[in-house]
Scaffold this motif. Structure first.
Motif, mmCIF file in Angstrom:
data_model
loop_
_atom_site.group_PDB
_atom_site.id
_atom_site.type_symbol
_atom_site.label_atom_id
_atom_site.label_comp_id
_atom_site.label_asym_id
_atom_site.label_seq_id
_atom_site.Cartn_x
_atom_site.Cartn_y
_atom_site.Cartn_z
ATOM 1 N N ILE A 11 4.109 22.266 3.804
ATOM 2 C CA ILE A 11 4.626 21.023 3.007
ATOM 3 C C ILE A 11 3.821 19.766 3.466
ATOM 4 C CG2 ILE A 11 7.077 21.954 3.393
ATOM 5 C CD1 ILE A 11 7.253 20.216 5.935
ATOM 6 N N VAL B 255 5.385 16.673 13.496
ATOM 7 C CA VAL B 255 4.852 15.511 13.097
ATOM 8 C C VAL B 255 5.725 14.225 13.420
ATOM 9 C CG1 VAL B 255 3.216 16.200 11.459
ATOM 10 C CG2 VAL B 255 5.624 15.959 10.826
ATOM 11 N N GLU B 256 7.262 14.458 13.379
ATOM 12 C CA GLU B 256 8.293 13.792 13.751
ATOM 13 C C GLU B 256 8.213 13.075 15.165
ATOM 14 O OE1 GLU B 256 11.679 16.014 11.969
ATOM 15 O OE2 GLU B 256 12.408 14.014 11.597
ATOM 16 N N ILE C 62 15.418 20.962 7.085
ATOM 17 C CA ILE C 62 14.298 21.640 7.951
ATOM 18 C C ILE C 62 14.751 23.369 7.964
ATOM 19 C CG2 ILE C 62 13.155 22.354 9.922
ATOM 20 C CD1 ILE C 62 13.104 19.326 10.591
ATOM 21 N N CYS D 166 14.582 22.256 14.829
ATOM 22 C CA CYS D 166 15.212 21.301 13.865
ATOM 23 C C CYS D 166 14.518 19.878 13.787
ATOM 24 C CB CYS D 166 16.754 21.301 13.918
ATOM 25 S SG CYS D 166 17.541 22.861 13.681
ATOM 26 N N VAL D 167 13.346 19.957 14.636
ATOM 27 C CA VAL D 167 12.447 18.725 14.462
ATOM 28 C C VAL D 167 11.020 18.953 14.089
ATOM 29 C CG1 VAL D 167 11.574 16.794 15.730
ATOM 30 C CG2 VAL D 167 13.802 17.823 16.349
ATOM 31 N N LEU D 168 10.447 18.532 13.172
ATOM 32 C CA LEU D 168 9.099 18.645 12.852
ATOM 33 C C LEU D 168 8.113 18.166 13.842
ATOM 34 C CD1 LEU D 168 9.190 17.782 9.123
ATOM 35 C CD2 LEU D 168 9.185 20.109 10.027
ATOM 36 N N PRO E 181 2.264 19.877 9.247
ATOM 37 C CA PRO E 181 3.568 19.186 8.749
ATOM 38 C C PRO E 181 4.706 20.021 8.752
ATOM 39 C CG PRO E 181 2.163 18.290 7.358
ATOM 40 C CD PRO E 181 1.344 19.363 7.986
ATOM 41 N N ARG E 182 4.433 21.761 8.378
ATOM 42 C CA ARG E 182 5.204 22.693 8.328
ATOM 43 C C ARG E 182 5.673 23.019 9.649
ATOM 44 N NH1 ARG E 182 2.442 27.838 6.032
ATOM 45 N NH2 ARG E 182 0.411 27.481 7.081
ATOM 46 N N MET F 154 0.925 -1.393 0.090
ATOM 47 C CA MET F 154 0.007 0.009 -0.047
ATOM 48 C C MET F 154 0.905 1.234 -0.062
ATOM 49 S SD MET F 154 -2.867 0.813 2.616
ATOM 50 C CE MET F 154 -1.786 2.061 3.602
ATOM 51 N N ALA F 155 0.563 2.147 -0.915
ATOM 52 C CA ALA F 155 1.474 3.375 -0.914
ATOM 53 C C ALA F 155 1.386 4.401 0.432
ATOM 54 C CB ALA F 155 0.929 4.164 -2.076
ATOM 55 N N THR F 156 2.282 4.804 0.689
ATOM 56 C CA THR F 156 2.445 5.677 2.002
ATOM 57 C C THR F 156 1.663 7.009 1.822
ATOM 58 O OG1 THR F 156 4.486 4.838 2.426
ATOM 59 C CG2 THR F 156 3.803 7.095 3.634
ATOM 60 N N GLU F 157 0.773 7.401 2.590
ATOM 61 C CA GLU F 157 0.020 8.856 2.608
ATOM 62 C C GLU F 157 0.984 9.930 2.719
ATOM 63 O OE1 GLU F 157 -3.709 10.762 5.179
ATOM 64 O OE2 GLU F 157 -2.631 9.072 5.944
ATOM 65 N N LEU F 158 0.612 10.989 1.902
ATOM 66 C CA LEU F 158 1.205 12.207 1.988
ATOM 67 C C LEU F 158 0.156 12.850 3.038
ATOM 68 C CD1 LEU F 158 3.135 11.597 0.119
ATOM 69 C CD2 LEU F 158 2.944 13.767 -1.152
ATOM 70 N N LYS F 159 0.839 13.340 4.224
ATOM 71 C CA LYS F 159 0.182 14.011 5.111
ATOM 72 C C LYS F 159 0.129 15.530 4.996
ATOM 73 C CE LYS F 159 0.452 10.375 8.498
ATOM 74 N NZ LYS F 159 1.061 9.829 9.880
ATOM 75 N N SER F 160 -0.854 16.306 4.927
ATOM 76 C CA SER F 160 -0.931 17.841 4.864
ATOM 77 C C SER F 160 -1.997 18.355 5.882
ATOM 78 C CB SER F 160 -1.228 18.327 3.447
ATOM 79 O OG SER F 160 -2.118 17.934 2.872
ATOM 80 N N MET G 29 7.495 28.556 7.890
ATOM 81 C CA MET G 29 7.788 27.708 6.937
ATOM 82 C C MET G 29 6.505 27.557 5.976
ATOM 83 S SD MET G 29 8.985 23.827 7.205
ATOM 84 C CE MET G 29 10.180 23.815 8.089
ATOM 85 N N ARG G 30 6.849 27.539 4.688
ATOM 86 C CA ARG G 30 5.883 27.234 3.499
ATOM 87 C C ARG G 30 5.263 25.782 4.040
ATOM 88 N NH1 ARG G 30 8.982 25.556 -1.531
ATOM 89 N NH2 ARG G 30 10.598 26.925 -1.011
ATOM 90 N N ASP H 142 8.590 2.167 -1.042
ATOM 91 C CA ASP H 142 7.595 3.350 -1.008
ATOM 92 C C ASP H 142 8.118 4.847 -1.173
ATOM 93 O OD1 ASP H 142 4.867 2.572 -0.764
ATOM 94 O OD2 ASP H 142 4.706 2.694 1.331
ATOM 95 N N TYR I 127 4.162 15.764 4.234
ATOM 96 C CA TYR I 127 5.113 14.884 5.185
ATOM 97 C C TYR I 127 4.528 13.549 4.927
ATOM 98 C CZ TYR I 127 6.901 12.548 9.363
ATOM 99 O OH TYR I 127 7.222 11.583 10.255
ATOM 100 N N ALA I 128 5.594 12.479 4.598
ATOM 101 C CA ALA I 128 5.198 11.058 4.469
ATOM 102 C C ALA I 128 6.309 10.256 5.213
ATOM 103 C CB ALA I 128 5.366 10.843 3.073
ATOM 104 N N ASP J 265 10.191 11.095 5.522
ATOM 105 C CA ASP J 265 11.191 10.859 6.769
ATOM 106 C C ASP J 265 11.602 9.459 6.741
ATOM 107 O OD1 ASP J 265 11.862 10.491 9.159
ATOM 108 O OD2 ASP J 265 9.881 11.119 10.113
ATOM 109 N N SER K 85 7.475 23.104 13.206
ATOM 110 C CA SER K 85 8.519 22.655 14.194
ATOM 111 C C SER K 85 8.023 22.270 15.459
ATOM 112 C CB SER K 85 9.635 23.577 14.340
ATOM 113 O OG SER K 85 9.211 24.747 15.378
#
Lengths: 165, 295
Positions: free
Chosen positions: B4, A73-74, B36, A69-71, A27-28, A1-7, B1-2, B14, B6-7, B51, A30
């Protein structure tokens, strides 16, 4: 299954200062912005916003990081410790006592970063040399103290931590 | 930040399909300490971050039965200097991992990310080159391997094509009697970008050098492999005269620019001095000691 792009708004669950926290982050954003703007944890400061100054330091999964320097979402699934979690209901952390007693702060903007960074050091090495302290804290900038009192405070706190152990 | 997207893919395939679909607007996100900031400051025109840290091949550090190490592209610097076996086998890489940014940067930043950022001053890149590291690249056309010295093509650019990513680095098994060292010159003690950096690897057979590699940072548009300096050392004694001759070749190979960090003349001289020191440090380690200028 393809990975979803999150926004848009992404649900992120993390453990912050021992509490499970749910937050909606873009996602943008920090991790620093998520902490300050969504969770009202404003202890971590935005200094340079590019990884040079350390004012935004937090401990993520046991490692010192610059939260700018970390999002956000990370941080999903991560365990995060911020300056707000350093003191306990029983009182201040030895680092906080030592910073006060050694006058290791003036304006205070860099202080949360220094204390979190120093805590990460003492968690790993409760018996650091002055060289160890200076090297470890090289990524934290202070424009008031000239650093010497900060280094003395961390060495003093290390002694207190060892005495408690 | 603009804004974006995230995957967080969990397989290399993938990640490849996302990169292939979005082209240069998609970038891999390892430690994030460069990308970043670059996206935030509009220094990279990217709006899809992929990621790397949920893909096992990119986050693992393994050693096979023959001693060959595979270093996942997203393994953070601190894991390397806290790994005694890795630190003993590839000391120049650990020298570099310890001086990139601060403790907080090293908690996230990876060697693979440093390589893919492809800065001329990237500290780990000369260290990887002297250890004869190879890049394991995957893409829509399958997998391929490229020597680290052939990876960077210009400041901020490398051989990765559309849909390709760096999966890991292969490091040859360490051999007895070898040693390596990386060091740089900066005007302060820490938290700065190299004015010049130098890495060296030596394999000794008694007092005679049987293999040698030298590489420089910040003296050319890409990190520079000085093959002729290593070749000149083979068969020579591991002494000051040999090191000076090799350092001369490094100085000749350097083609630096004048900028805010240093002048051409300063960088040429530093190429000589740092190559000598890197060779001394590598020799000391090959003989079981440690570099006298190391910490």
């Amino acid at each position: 299954m393809a990975t979803e792009l999150k926004s848009g708004k992404v649900h992120v669950q993390a453990t912050i200062n021992g509490e499970i926290v749910d937050v909606l982050a873009e996602p943008r954003e920090s991790l620093l912005e998520v902490l300050r703007d969504h969770l009202e944890l404003t202890g971590a400061k935005e200094g340079c916003n590019n990884g040079n100054c350390g004012a935004c330091n937090v401990i993520m999964d046991g490692r010192l990081v610059n939260s700018c320097c970390v999002l956000g979402v990370e941080a999903a699934g991560a365990t995060i410790e911020t300056i707000e979690g350093v003191a306990s209901p029983a009182g201040l952390h030895p680092l906080q006592d030592a910073f006060l007693e050694n006058a290791a702060l003036q304006c205070g903007v860099c202080t949360p970063g220094f204390i979190v960074a120093a805590k990460a050091l003492l968690d790993e090495n409760p018996n650091p040399t002055e060289y160890d302290v200076r090297w470890w804290l090289a990524g934290n900038l202070c424009r008031c103290t000239g650093y010497d009192k900060i280094v003395r405070a961390v060495l003093d706190a290390a002694e207190r931590v060892r005495a408690e152990a | 930040m603009r804004a974006i997207q995230y995957a967080a893919p969990t397989t290399v395939d993938d990640a490849v399909s996302i990169l292939a679909e979005h082209g240069p607007r998609a970038r891999m996100l390892a430690g994030g300490t460069d990308i970043i900031v670059q996206v935030r400051e509009d220094a990279r025109d990217a709006d899809v971050l992929v990621d790397a840290k949920h893909i096992p091949e990119l986050t693992s550090l393994t050693v096979d039965a023959d001693g060959v190490t595979t270093l996942g592209a997203a393994v953070p610097c601190y894991e390397l200097y806290n790994d005694a076996q890795f630190a003993a086998a590839y000391p120049a890489i650990v020298d570099a991992a310890r001086i990139i940014g601060s403790t907080g940067i090293q908690g996230r930043a990876s060697v693979g990310g440093n390589l893919c950022n492809s800065g001329p001053a990237g500290d780990t890149i000369p260290a990887l080159i002297v250890h004869t590291a190879a890049c394991n690249i995957s893409g829509p056309g399958g997998a391929r391997q490229v020597a680290v010295e052939d990876f960077c093509t210009a400041p901020g650019r490398n051989v990765l094509g559309n849909g390709e990513l760096l999966v890991s680095l292969t490091l040859p098994a360490p051999s007895a009697g070898s040693g390596s060292h990386y060091l740089r010159f900066i005007p302060r003690n820490e938290m700065d970008i190299a004015v010049v950096g130098a890495g060296a690897f030596l394999q000794l057979d008694g007092d005679t050098i049987s293999a040698a590699r030298v590489a420089l940072a910040a003296v050319a548009p890409t990190p520079l492999f000085v093959r002729e300096a290593g070749d000149a050392l083979v068969g020579a004694p591991a002494d000051e005269a040999s090191f000076a001759a090799a350092a001369d070749l490094a100085r000749s190979a350097a083609s630096p620019i004048d900028d805010m960090r240093g002048t051409v003349a300063h960088r040429k001289q530093l190429s000589y001095v740092l190559t000598q020191r890197a060779l001394r440090g590598a020799a000391a380690r090959a003989q079981g000691g440690s570099p006298s200028n190391g910490h």
